[in-house]
Design a protein around this motif. Structure first.
Motif, mmCIF file in Angstrom:
data_model
loop_
_atom_site.group_PDB
_atom_site.id
_atom_site.type_symbol
_atom_site.label_atom_id
_atom_site.label_comp_id
_atom_site.label_asym_id
_atom_site.label_seq_id
_atom_site.Cartn_x
_atom_site.Cartn_y
_atom_site.Cartn_z
ATOM 1 N N ALA A 119 0.826 -1.208 0.000
ATOM 2 C CA ALA A 119 0.000 0.000 0.000
ATOM 3 C C ALA A 119 0.862 1.261 0.000
ATOM 4 C CB ALA A 119 -0.927 -0.006 1.216
ATOM 5 N N ILE A 120 1.923 1.265 0.814
ATOM 6 C CA ILE A 120 2.803 2.439 0.858
ATOM 7 C C ILE A 120 3.513 2.623 -0.480
ATOM 8 C CG2 ILE A 120 4.875 3.402 1.943
ATOM 9 C CD1 ILE A 120 4.016 2.014 4.526
ATOM 10 N N TYR A 121 3.944 1.525 -1.079
ATOM 11 C CA TYR A 121 4.605 1.631 -2.380
ATOM 12 C C TYR A 121 3.660 2.210 -3.437
ATOM 13 C CZ TYR A 121 6.771 0.303 -6.777
ATOM 14 O OH TYR A 121 7.303 0.329 -8.039
ATOM 15 N N ILE A 122 2.428 1.714 -3.481
ATOM 16 C CA ILE A 122 1.448 2.239 -4.449
ATOM 17 C C ILE A 122 1.180 3.712 -4.181
ATOM 18 C CG2 ILE A 122 -0.955 2.058 -5.212
ATOM 19 C CD1 ILE A 122 -0.748 -0.966 -4.642
ATOM 20 N N TYR A 123 1.079 4.084 -2.904
ATOM 21 C CA TYR A 123 0.851 5.489 -2.545
ATOM 22 C C TYR A 123 2.014 6.361 -3.015
ATOM 23 C CZ TYR A 123 0.382 9.664 0.323
ATOM 24 O OH TYR A 123 0.287 10.963 0.750
ATOM 25 N N TYR A 124 3.232 5.889 -2.819
ATOM 26 C CA TYR A 124 4.399 6.658 -3.273
ATOM 27 C C TYR A 124 4.383 6.837 -4.786
ATOM 28 C CZ TYR A 124 6.810 6.400 1.257
ATOM 29 O OH TYR A 124 7.175 6.553 2.566
ATOM 30 N N VAL A 125 4.012 5.796 -5.505
ATOM 31 C CA VAL A 125 3.949 5.881 -6.969
ATOM 32 C C VAL A 125 2.893 6.902 -7.393
ATOM 33 C CG1 VAL A 125 3.365 4.618 -9.073
ATOM 34 C CG2 VAL A 125 4.822 3.548 -7.338
ATOM 35 N N GLU A 126 1.732 6.887 -6.725
ATOM 36 C CA GLU A 126 0.680 7.853 -7.047
ATOM 37 C C GLU A 126 1.132 9.285 -6.753
ATOM 38 O OE1 GLU A 126 -2.179 7.384 -8.512
ATOM 39 O OE2 GLU A 126 -1.909 5.211 -8.691
ATOM 40 N N VAL A 127 1.825 9.468 -5.650
ATOM 41 C CA VAL A 127 2.352 10.795 -5.322
ATOM 42 C C VAL A 127 3.331 11.259 -6.394
ATOM 43 C CG1 VAL A 127 3.834 12.055 -3.701
ATOM 44 C CG2 VAL A 127 1.998 10.611 -2.840
ATOM 45 N N GLU A 128 4.188 10.351 -6.860
ATOM 46 C CA GLU A 128 5.157 10.724 -7.894
ATOM 47 C C GLU A 128 4.469 11.067 -9.208
ATOM 48 O OE1 GLU A 128 9.257 8.978 -9.957
ATOM 49 O OE2 GLU A 128 8.214 7.845 -8.396
ATOM 50 N N ILE A 129 3.398 10.344 -9.534
ATOM 51 C CA ILE A 129 2.663 10.632 -10.761
ATOM 52 C C ILE A 129 2.001 12.009 -10.697
ATOM 53 C CG2 ILE A 129 0.662 9.943 -12.155
ATOM 54 C CD1 ILE A 129 1.349 7.035 -11.465
ATOM 55 N N LEU A 130 1.431 12.345 -9.543
ATOM 56 C CA LEU A 130 0.683 13.598 -9.408
ATOM 57 C C LEU A 130 1.578 14.814 -9.201
ATOM 58 C CD1 LEU A 130 -2.258 12.368 -7.111
ATOM 59 C CD2 LEU A 130 -2.349 12.886 -9.549
ATOM 60 N N THR A 131 2.691 14.628 -8.500
ATOM 61 C CA THR A 131 3.510 15.789 -8.122
ATOM 62 C C THR A 131 4.916 15.757 -8.709
ATOM 63 O OG1 THR A 131 4.348 14.728 -6.119
ATOM 64 C CG2 THR A 131 2.252 15.910 -5.944
ATOM 65 N N ASP A 132 5.302 14.644 -9.324
ATOM 66 C CA ASP A 132 6.653 14.463 -9.829
ATOM 67 C C ASP A 132 7.690 14.490 -8.694
ATOM 68 O OD1 ASP A 132 8.185 13.845 -12.054
ATOM 69 O OD2 ASP A 132 8.873 15.912 -12.299
ATOM 70 N N PHE A 133 7.235 14.203 -7.481
ATOM 71 C CA PHE A 133 8.113 14.136 -6.310
ATOM 72 C C PHE A 133 8.309 12.674 -5.958
ATOM 73 C CE2 PHE A 133 8.800 14.102 -1.659
ATOM 74 C CZ PHE A 133 9.968 14.845 -1.629
ATOM 75 N N ARG A 134 9.562 12.227 -5.987
ATOM 76 C CA ARG A 134 9.840 10.799 -5.833
ATOM 77 C C ARG A 134 10.093 10.435 -4.377
ATOM 78 N NH1 ARG A 134 14.794 7.433 -8.697
ATOM 79 N NH2 ARG A 134 14.182 5.364 -7.936
ATOM 80 N N LEU A 135 9.368 9.436 -3.916
ATOM 81 C CA LEU A 135 9.578 8.868 -2.586
ATOM 82 C C LEU A 135 9.940 7.391 -2.652
ATOM 83 C CD1 LEU A 135 6.723 10.490 -0.454
ATOM 84 C CD2 LEU A 135 9.185 10.777 -0.117
ATOM 85 N N ALA A 136 9.361 6.679 -3.630
ATOM 86 C CA ALA A 136 9.656 5.252 -3.761
ATOM 87 C C ALA A 136 11.124 5.044 -4.100
ATOM 88 C CB ALA A 136 8.768 4.630 -4.839
ATOM 89 N N ALA A 137 11.721 4.029 -3.491
ATOM 90 C CA ALA A 137 13.115 3.659 -3.738
ATOM 91 C C ALA A 137 14.086 4.771 -3.350
ATOM 92 C CB ALA A 137 13.322 3.262 -5.196
ATOM 93 N N THR A 138 13.725 5.554 -2.323
ATOM 94 C CA THR A 138 14.626 6.585 -1.800
ATOM 95 C C THR A 138 14.798 6.383 -0.298
ATOM 96 O OG1 THR A 138 12.870 8.186 -1.327
ATOM 97 C CG2 THR A 138 13.839 8.219 -3.540
ATOM 98 N N PHE A 139 15.879 6.926 0.243
ATOM 99 C CA PHE A 139 16.121 6.811 1.680
ATOM 100 C C PHE A 139 15.046 7.531 2.491
ATOM 101 C CE2 PHE A 139 18.089 8.104 5.678
ATOM 102 C CZ PHE A 139 18.566 6.890 6.155
ATOM 103 N N PRO A 140 14.658 8.778 2.136
ATOM 104 C CA PRO A 140 13.580 9.431 2.897
ATOM 105 C C PRO A 140 12.267 8.646 2.868
ATOM 106 C CG PRO A 140 14.760 11.055 1.582
ATOM 107 C CD PRO A 140 15.241 9.707 1.143
ATOM 108 N N GLY A 141 11.938 8.070 1.703
ATOM 109 C CA GLY A 141 10.711 7.278 1.620
ATOM 110 C C GLY A 141 10.763 6.055 2.518
ATOM 111 N N LEU A 142 11.932 5.417 2.590
ATOM 112 C CA LEU A 142 12.091 4.246 3.467
ATOM 113 C C LEU A 142 11.979 4.658 4.933
ATOM 114 C CD1 LEU A 142 12.718 1.200 3.473
ATOM 115 C CD2 LEU A 142 15.147 1.790 3.577
ATOM 116 N N VAL A 143 12.549 5.809 5.285
ATOM 117 C CA VAL A 143 12.472 6.291 6.667
ATOM 118 C C VAL A 143 11.030 6.601 7.049
ATOM 119 C CG1 VAL A 143 13.088 8.217 8.184
ATOM 120 C CG2 VAL A 143 14.831 7.159 6.748
ATOM 121 N N ILE A 144 10.276 7.233 6.141
ATOM 122 C CA ILE A 144 8.868 7.547 6.428
ATOM 123 C C ILE A 144 8.079 6.263 6.688
ATOM 124 C CG2 ILE A 144 6.735 8.458 5.431
ATOM 125 C CD1 ILE A 144 8.488 10.519 3.950
ATOM 126 N N ALA A 145 8.299 5.254 5.854
ATOM 127 C CA ALA A 145 7.588 3.981 6.031
ATOM 128 C C ALA A 145 7.973 3.329 7.357
ATOM 129 C CB ALA A 145 7.902 3.047 4.866
#
Length: 269
Positions: A119-145
């Motif tokens: 669910a978090i991975y899908i959410y990150y992908v949706e955020v990247e699609i809408l805002t062009d801000f990448r969280l998936a496969a990044t250190f900050p995204g892993l820390v948030i999860a």
């Protein structure tokens, strides 16, 4: 009296068997990490520490340990920054929807880990699609999860400390002219400090040992220790993995021991 004695003996035997069932696999892993044989055989032909040296020399394990340590520390700090004020608000203030807020903050503990990771991975992908801000496969995204993993432990332990604390000292401080910030830092914080330390330990353990969310969110060229263990087991089955698991067990056991020194674990649940 004989029936009581037999019943007590049966109960003690059952408890011992349950503890043996839980602890025996851990003891076996620790024992196997010292076997000299590459293929596990019983009894072993000898004992050695070479597997620990080999594990330390493998870059995947060293990198995974460092990443897990960094993520665990960051997630622990994040869970404390979010969880302590949230626990204080839930336990000390009455407001509409208070129980709903409590259950929402505890919800990550109840959701199956693999489902939460997807669910978090899908959410990150949706955020990247809408805002062009990448969280998936990044250190900050892993820390948030991982902060989401740790937050329920902080909430539960700090709430337990606040519920057990006597509010008389806080009320006395306010009646003597202390404002809310002074009361928190000078009175409330020292009272709940053991719960905060235990929350930090449990938050770190939850993050450090997580596999499911990390599988979805770790970036290319990065790995965590649990993922490194799984990858190694895919092609190898020697005592090296037992040595790595023993180090992980020792770290978690040390954190649990420190937690229990401050807050008896049975009082936290």
């Amino acid at each position: 009296m004989n029936r009581i004695r037999w019943g007590r003996a049966a109960f003690v035997t059952l408890v011992v068997l349950i503890f043996a069932f839980v602890i025996a696999p851990l003891l076996f892993i620790v024992w196997a990490s010292f076997f000299v044989d590459r293929i596990l055989t019983f009894p072993p032909t000898g004992y050695t520490l070479d597997w620990y040296l080999q594990a330390a020399a493998l870059p995947d394990f060293a990198s995974g340990f460092l990443t897990s340590l960094q993520v665990g520390i960051c997630a622990t700090l994040g869970s404390l920054l979010l969880g302590v004020p949230a626990a204080l608000a839930v336990e000390r203030f009455a407001f509409p929807g208070r129980e709903t807020v409590r259950q929402v903050l505890l919800a990550p503990m109840y959701v199956p880990a693999i489902v939460a990771g997807a669910a978090i991975y899908i959410y990150y992908v949706e955020v990247e699609i809408l805002t062009d801000f990448r969280l998936a496969a990044t250190f900050p995204g892993l820390v948030i999860a991982h902060t989401l993993i740790a937050l329920p432990w902080t909430m539960r332990l700090v709430c337990a400390s606040l519920a057990a604390a006597n509010t008389g000292s806080e009320e006395a401080a306010r009646s003597l002219g202390a404002n809310a910030m002074q009361t928190f830092f000078l009175v409330t914080l020292p009272i709940i400090r053991p719960g905060i330390i235990a929350a930090a330990m449990f938050s770190f353990i939850a993050s450090f040992s997580d596999l499911e969310k990390s599988l979805f969110l770790v970036g290319p060229g990065k790995t965590t220790l649990p993922i490194a263990i799984i990858n190694y087991l895919e092609w190898n089955l020697d005592p090296t993995i037992s040595a790595v698991a023993t180090v992980q067990i020792a770290i978690i056991a040390a954190a649990l021991f420190v937690s229990d020194r401050f807050v008896k674990l049975g009082k936290a649940f």
